[in-house]
Design an enzyme around this catalytic site. Structure first.
Site, PDB file in Angstrom:
ATOM      1  N   HIS A 144       0.839  -1.192   0.000  1.00 29.70           N
ATOM      2  CA  HIS A 144       0.000   0.000   0.000  1.00 29.70           C
ATOM      3  C   HIS A 144       0.877   1.246   0.000  1.00 29.70           C
ATOM      4  O   HIS A 144       2.037   1.189   0.424  1.00 29.70           O
ATOM      5  CB  HIS A 144      -0.905   0.023   1.242  1.00 29.70           C
ATOM      6  CG  HIS A 144      -2.124  -0.834   1.084  1.00 29.70           C
ATOM      7  ND1 HIS A 144      -2.975  -0.716   0.025  1.00 29.70           N
ATOM      8  CD2 HIS A 144      -2.623  -1.817   1.861  1.00 29.70           C
ATOM      9  CE1 HIS A 144      -3.951  -1.594   0.150  1.00 29.70           C
ATOM     10  NE2 HIS A 144      -3.765  -2.279   1.251  1.00 29.70           N
ATOM     11  N   ARG A 399      -7.637  -8.832  -7.463  1.00 25.65           N
ATOM     12  CA  ARG A 399      -8.692  -7.951  -6.936  1.00 25.65           C
ATOM     13  C   ARG A 399      -9.052  -6.929  -8.003  1.00 25.65           C
ATOM     14  O   ARG A 399      -8.171  -6.304  -8.596  1.00 25.65           O
ATOM     15  CB  ARG A 399      -8.270  -7.238  -5.649  1.00 25.65           C
ATOM     16  CG  ARG A 399      -9.444  -6.392  -5.088  1.00 25.65           C
ATOM     17  CD  ARG A 399      -9.188  -5.880  -3.695  1.00 25.65           C
ATOM     18  NE  ARG A 399      -8.316  -4.719  -3.653  1.00 25.65           N
ATOM     19  CZ  ARG A 399      -8.578  -3.591  -2.977  1.00 25.65           C
ATOM     20  NH1 ARG A 399      -9.709  -3.476  -2.298  1.00 25.65           N
ATOM     21  NH2 ARG A 399      -7.721  -2.609  -2.964  1.00 25.65           N
ATOM     22  N   GLU A 509     -17.490  -3.212   1.838  1.00 30.19           N
ATOM     23  CA  GLU A 509     -16.616  -2.177   2.414  1.00 30.19           C
ATOM     24  C   GLU A 509     -17.366  -1.033   3.076  1.00 30.19           C
ATOM     25  O   GLU A 509     -17.099  -0.709   4.221  1.00 30.19           O
ATOM     26  CB  GLU A 509     -15.708  -1.615   1.309  1.00 30.19           C
ATOM     27  CG  GLU A 509     -14.803  -2.646   0.678  1.00 30.19           C
ATOM     28  CD  GLU A 509     -13.946  -2.045  -0.415  1.00 30.19           C
ATOM     29  OE1 GLU A 509     -12.889  -1.484  -0.088  1.00 30.19           O
ATOM     30  OE2 GLU A 509     -14.338  -2.125  -1.592  1.00 30.19           O
ATOM     31  N   ASP A 546     -12.434   1.461   4.239  1.00 29.63           N
ATOM     32  CA  ASP A 546     -13.444   2.332   3.651  1.00 29.63           C
ATOM     33  C   ASP A 546     -14.681   2.460   4.526  1.00 29.63           C
ATOM     34  O   ASP A 546     -15.350   3.485   4.500  1.00 29.63           O
ATOM     35  CB  ASP A 546     -13.824   1.817   2.263  1.00 29.63           C
ATOM     36  CG  ASP A 546     -12.748   2.139   1.236  1.00 29.63           C
ATOM     37  OD1 ASP A 546     -12.473   3.323   1.023  1.00 29.63           O
ATOM     38  OD2 ASP A 546     -12.165   1.200   0.682  1.00 29.63           O
ATOM     39  N   ARG A 584      -7.753  -5.710   6.960  1.00 33.11           N
ATOM     40  CA  ARG A 584      -7.257  -4.776   7.986  1.00 33.11           C
ATOM     41  C   ARG A 584      -6.020  -4.036   7.494  1.00 33.11           C
ATOM     42  O   ARG A 584      -5.240  -4.546   6.687  1.00 33.11           O
ATOM     43  CB  ARG A 584      -6.889  -5.534   9.268  1.00 33.11           C
ATOM     44  CG  ARG A 584      -8.068  -6.153   9.995  1.00 33.11           C
ATOM     45  CD  ARG A 584      -7.588  -6.906  11.229  1.00 33.11           C
ATOM     46  NE  ARG A 584      -8.679  -7.484  11.989  1.00 33.11           N
ATOM     47  CZ  ARG A 584      -9.340  -6.863  12.952  1.00 33.11           C
ATOM     48  NH1 ARG A 584      -9.020  -5.617  13.264  1.00 33.11           N
ATOM     49  NH2 ARG A 584     -10.314  -7.451  13.601  1.00 33.11           N
ATOM     50  N   ARG A 716      -8.336   7.536  -1.085  1.00 37.46           N
ATOM     51  CA  ARG A 716      -8.195   6.219  -0.475  1.00 37.46           C
ATOM     52  C   ARG A 716      -8.080   6.361   1.044  1.00 37.46           C
ATOM     53  O   ARG A 716      -7.575   7.352   1.562  1.00 37.46           O
ATOM     54  CB  ARG A 716      -6.948   5.511  -1.008  1.00 37.46           C
ATOM     55  CG  ARG A 716      -7.086   5.070  -2.457  1.00 37.46           C
ATOM     56  CD  ARG A 716      -5.939   4.164  -2.844  1.00 37.46           C
ATOM     57  NE  ARG A 716      -6.016   3.772  -4.233  1.00 37.46           N
ATOM     58  CZ  ARG A 716      -6.743   2.764  -4.689  1.00 37.46           C
ATOM     59  NH1 ARG A 716      -7.466   2.050  -3.844  1.00 37.46           N
ATOM     60  NH2 ARG A 716      -6.748   2.465  -5.970  1.00 37.46           N
TER      61      ARG A 716
END
Length: 880
Positions: A144, A399, A509, A546, A584, A716
């Site tokens: 990330h 994904r 989400e 989210d 998480r 994000r």
């Protein structure tokens, strides 16, 4: 042993590392830089101790700092915080070992020894072996845009940790002590002379290589060592060892497969990453086979082995050389594929069982020939590695966002002249999808042409068909909300010719998606075709990031809890097994927190021997970067999942649900009123935090925003939290909670809240994590940002937020009945206190830098600002 005495080695390590850093700065950057750093450090410590004159002097000194001194000063404080982190991680390992040695204190909470002892005392020994043997825990490594530290520095810091371990030897000679000291000095000097800033944004393939480095450098050796411990404890407690092919914990990856909002992850990238994972696995197995060839010079052999190798003088070496040759051929084949060539298949390893079979023949032969002790060494470790890592080390998840599949199917239906899939309602979509899933004719015409995005979706499915289920894990659909979202991916895989379709995992989400998850699952399982094609198991992913950004941390936490309860109830009603996948992050606002407590606070029945969870960015290094820490985290996962399965917590009392409903409702109102309904909030956020500047950091392959809009909704969750962490207000983790708790206390629910905290693991874990946030946050620091960076017309908004923070602190402490945050966690409390005097100057310098950069000095000071962001992230111990 008192806490103060037990922490003395930590203080000594920090003193030593700080001293070496100081001498390095003096030698490499000159006396003036060193003296400036020491002056600022002294003022910061005095200011944090309450000296107001020192606080004013510190702010004045930093404001007057010339441009040429800013970078070395920022680097000095950033480097110290990183060194303090290393010392603390090493001290955790040291304390864990001390617990094992000190029989008077009893085993460490969450350790294998403590867990087995407690389960035995509770009368759970009978079910213990079956529970452990059937554990299915998968840790999914993700990349990330928050992992700020360069790998070059991480390697140096890991070596420093190893040297601290050498310094802990019980009988070092003076010469050995000096050698360690000099080695530490060399590493710190090398770190000081290394550029902290990543100059280019990493490609997804780079992120995948980093994930492989964690496997190779740490987990490859830690896993078999940990499984030996688990085996010993299990045999001691139950009389039955752990099966040789047991893999209670294994690993997946999103690196190279997570294309949601990341245009850089393509079908070509996914193929390359899958091949790279296999290549690294073969290389590691080849090394182990070479070591076994050296070891197994024995001549005794079973008839089974002789039947394979004949009358060879050294039968094990003969057998293993054949294995090595095949591994070598496999590696060359993979290298050709990675180079873009199409080699002939030859005699290569395709499946894990093909490699396991000859090793098992050797294993059985050693036992049958009276050399079983040798079989239980390196060979057994290799067999355990095969069970855990397979031939791919970690399977890659795909994904993608749900609308991308809708767009692909819409392009197809329009090309076929049968209408617009995007315009159909849910019932019509389901009828079409099930009809096509049952059909034998192809849906996609040979001459079908589509735009780039649709082509990419179809190409991804073709890669799934090419790579197969051995290389790939699940197909995760983000922003899923309807059964058609799942059926669409099933159909696209079928049309691509996927023989062993990936399991399709809806990711719920947002708050509304979580609230609709049960209805979606019920409808999905009610579709006859689907039910017949899932083998009785459904995996569902729930998103913490989210949902928290959408509705507040408190509201999201309660929604996630209820969603899990509802999904468990639906699965039982339909007679299927449910596997929950927890999305998480590292920070509290993204579902982070202590692993053991988090698992044990899940709803009853939601774990049931299975757990899948993401481990992201910086958390991967923090949890698995050092062998001792990595083993401790594997231990915590195993014991927590086993305990939650054997002794699930009681469901909350009826009255508690009503309280939580009220708390969650009010928290959501307060949060959304501020974040969504306050017109000036976005402008305030952009001025008061380095959100814009963070977007320039080359710290991840993904863009900071899903869509090019300016609202919080498109940002994000990771940079949203990262920005507030930098200013130490940590707003996403607590906004709304304080107001909701305050109203509940005023309504006379004080005793109820106290009881919930004492008796309900979920509520206690939530309040404890809020305390951690409150201990690490500092509204006074956030006020520095407002004073210099925020227009005066918005100052009232910042003051209001800080008042809400104070309210949250008061109410949380009233619920926990603690005098200060983390009163029952003194180690963490001291850790925060240690860092504050070193993070404070970085915050003040960041304010100064942001002010200068925003007024035209951008190019000259960009490096200093980037280093400052990195340093604050190190001091706060997480980013997003």
């Amino acid at each position: 042993m008192s806490e103060n005495r037990s922490d003395a080695p930590l203080r000594e390590d920090i003193r030593q590392l700080g001293g070496l850093l100081g001498s390095t700065i003096h030698e490499q950057s000159g006396a003036h830089v060193y003296e400036t750093v020491e002056e600022i450090r002294g003022l910061a410590k005095s200011a944090r101790a309450g000296d107001e004159a020192a606080a004013r002097a510190l702010e004045k000194r930093l404001g007057e700092l010339p441009d040429e001194l800013i970078v070395p000063v920022v680097r000095a404080f950033s480097q110290f915080l990183n060194l303090a982190n290393i010392a603390e991680q090493h001290h955790r390992i040291r304390r864990s070992r001390a617990w094992v040695r000190d029989t008077q204190t009893g085993p460490l909470r969450g350790s294998l020894e403590e867990f087995f002892k407690r389960m035995d005392a509770a009368g759970n020994t009978g079910e213990l072996h079956e529970t452990i043997a059937n554990l299915d825990i998968e840790l999914v490594l993700t990349a990330h845009p928050t992992e700020v530290m360069r790998r070059s520095l991480l390697q140096k810091y890991n070596h420093i940790a190893e040297l601290l371990g050498q310094g802990d030897r019980l009988d070092p000679t003076p010469e050995e002590i000096e050698e360690v000291h000099q080695a530490l000095k060399r590493e710190i000097t090398a770190a000081w002379e290394t550029d902290e800033i990543r100059r280019r944004r990493p490609a997804p393939q780079d992120e995948a290589r980093w994930g492989l480095a964690v496997i190779e450098q740490t987990l490859w050796d830690v896993v078999p060592h940990f499984l030996r411990r688990l085996d010993r404890n299990l045999k001691r407690q139950t009389g039955t060892p752990l099966a040789l092919d047991s893999a209670p914990i294994h690993f997946g990856s999103w690196m190279g497969g997570d294309r949601d909002g990341n245009p850089r992850v393509t079908a070509t990238v996914t193929r390359e990453v899958c091949l790279l994972n296999r290549w690294k696995a073969v290389e590691l197995y080849e090394q182990q086979i070479n070591a076994l060839i050296e070891d197994l010079s024995l001549q005794c052999a079973s008839d089974e082995l002789r039947g394979w190798v004949g009358d060879a003088w050294e039968p094990y070496r003969t057998a293993l050389k054949a294995v090595r040759d095949r591994l070598l051929a496999t590696r060359h084949w993979l290298e050709a594929r990675l180079a873009g060539r199409q080699p002939t298949d030859g005699l290569i390893y395709w499946r894990t069982e093909e490699l396991r079979e000859p090793l098992m023949i050797c294993y059985r032969s050693l036992h049958e020939s009276g050399a079983g002790m040798i079989a239980e060494g390196r060979l057994k470790d290799l067999l355990r590695r095969l069970s855990v890592f397979g031939l791919t080390l970690m399977r890659v998840d795909i994904r993608q966002e749900s609308t991308r599949h809708t767009d692909a199917l819409n392009a197809l239906t329009e090309a076929l002249g049968i209408g617009s899939y995007a315009d159909w309602d849910e019932d019509e979509r389901q009828r079409f999808l099930v009809r096509e899933l049952d059909s034998r004719r192809p849906l996609i015409p040979r001459d079908f042409e589509a735009d780039e995005e649709v082509t990419e979706v179809l190409d991804t499915c073709r890669v799934i068909a090419e790579m197969g289920a051995d290389s790939l894990g699940a197909y995760v659909i983000s922003m899923a909300s309807k059964p058609s979202d799942i059926l669409a991916v099933k159909l696209l895989q079928k049309e691509a010719g996927v023989r062993s379709p990936l399991r399709v995992v809806p990711l719920f989400e947002t708050l509304s998606d979580l609230q609709g998850a049960q209805a979606c699952l019920d409808q999905l399982i009610g579709i006859d075709w689907y039910r017949e094609h899932i083998d009785g198991v459904q995996e569902v992913m729930i998103g913490y990031s989210d949902s928290g950004k959408d509705a507040s941390h408190l509201t999201a936490a309660w929604a996630l809890y209820q969603t899990q309860e509802q999904l468990v109830e639906s699965a039982r009603r339909h007679g299927i097994s449910l596997k929950l996948f927890h999305g998480r992050g590292g920070s509290i606002g993204r579902g982070g927190g202590p692993t053991h407590a988090a698992i044990l606070s899940q709803p009853p029945g939601s774990v049931d021997g299975r757990l899948r969870v993401t481990e992201q960015g910086e958390v991967i290094q923090a949890k698995f970067g050092l062998p001792g820490i990595a083993e401790r985290n594997l231990e915590l996962y195993i014991t927590a999942v086993a305990e939650a399965t054997l002794v699930p917590p009681n469901p909350p009392e009826k009255g508690w649900r009503e309280v939580m409903d009220q708390l969650a409702g009010r928290s959501c109102e307060v949060y959304r009123d501020m974040v969504r309904e306050t017109p000036e909030f976005i402008e305030y956020f952009r001025h008061a935090t380095p959100e814009h500047e963070i977007s320039h950091l080359a710290i991840g392959s993904r863009p900071a925003r899903r869509k090019p809009t300016q609202g919080v909704e498109s940002l994000r969750a990771i940079p949203w939290i990262f920005a507030w962490t930098q200013t130490r207000l940590l707003l996403p983790a607590w906004l709304g909670a304080g107001s909701a708790l305050a109203e509940s206390l005023e309504a006379g629910r004080r005793d109820t809240l106290h009881h919930m905290y004492e008796a309900w693991p979920f509520f206690r874990a939530f309040i404890d994590m809020l305390e951690m946030v409150l201990a690490k946050s500092d509204p006074a620091v956030a006020a520095w940002y407002d004073a210099r960076l925020v227009p005066e017309s918005l100052h009232g908004l910042g003051e209001g937020l800080r008042e809400r923070h104070d309210e949250t602190r008061r109410t949380v402490l009233e619920v926990s009945q603690h005098a200060q945050p983390l009163d029952d966690a003194p180690v963490v409390q001291r850790s925060v206190g240690l860092r504050n005097p070193y993070v404070d100057p970085l915050n003040l310098l960041q304010v100064e830098l942001l002010d200068r950069v925003r007024h035209g000095h951008e190019e000259d000071l960009r490096d200093a600002l980037m280093i400052c962001i990195n340093g604050i992230a190190a001091g706060m111990r997480n980013t997003g």
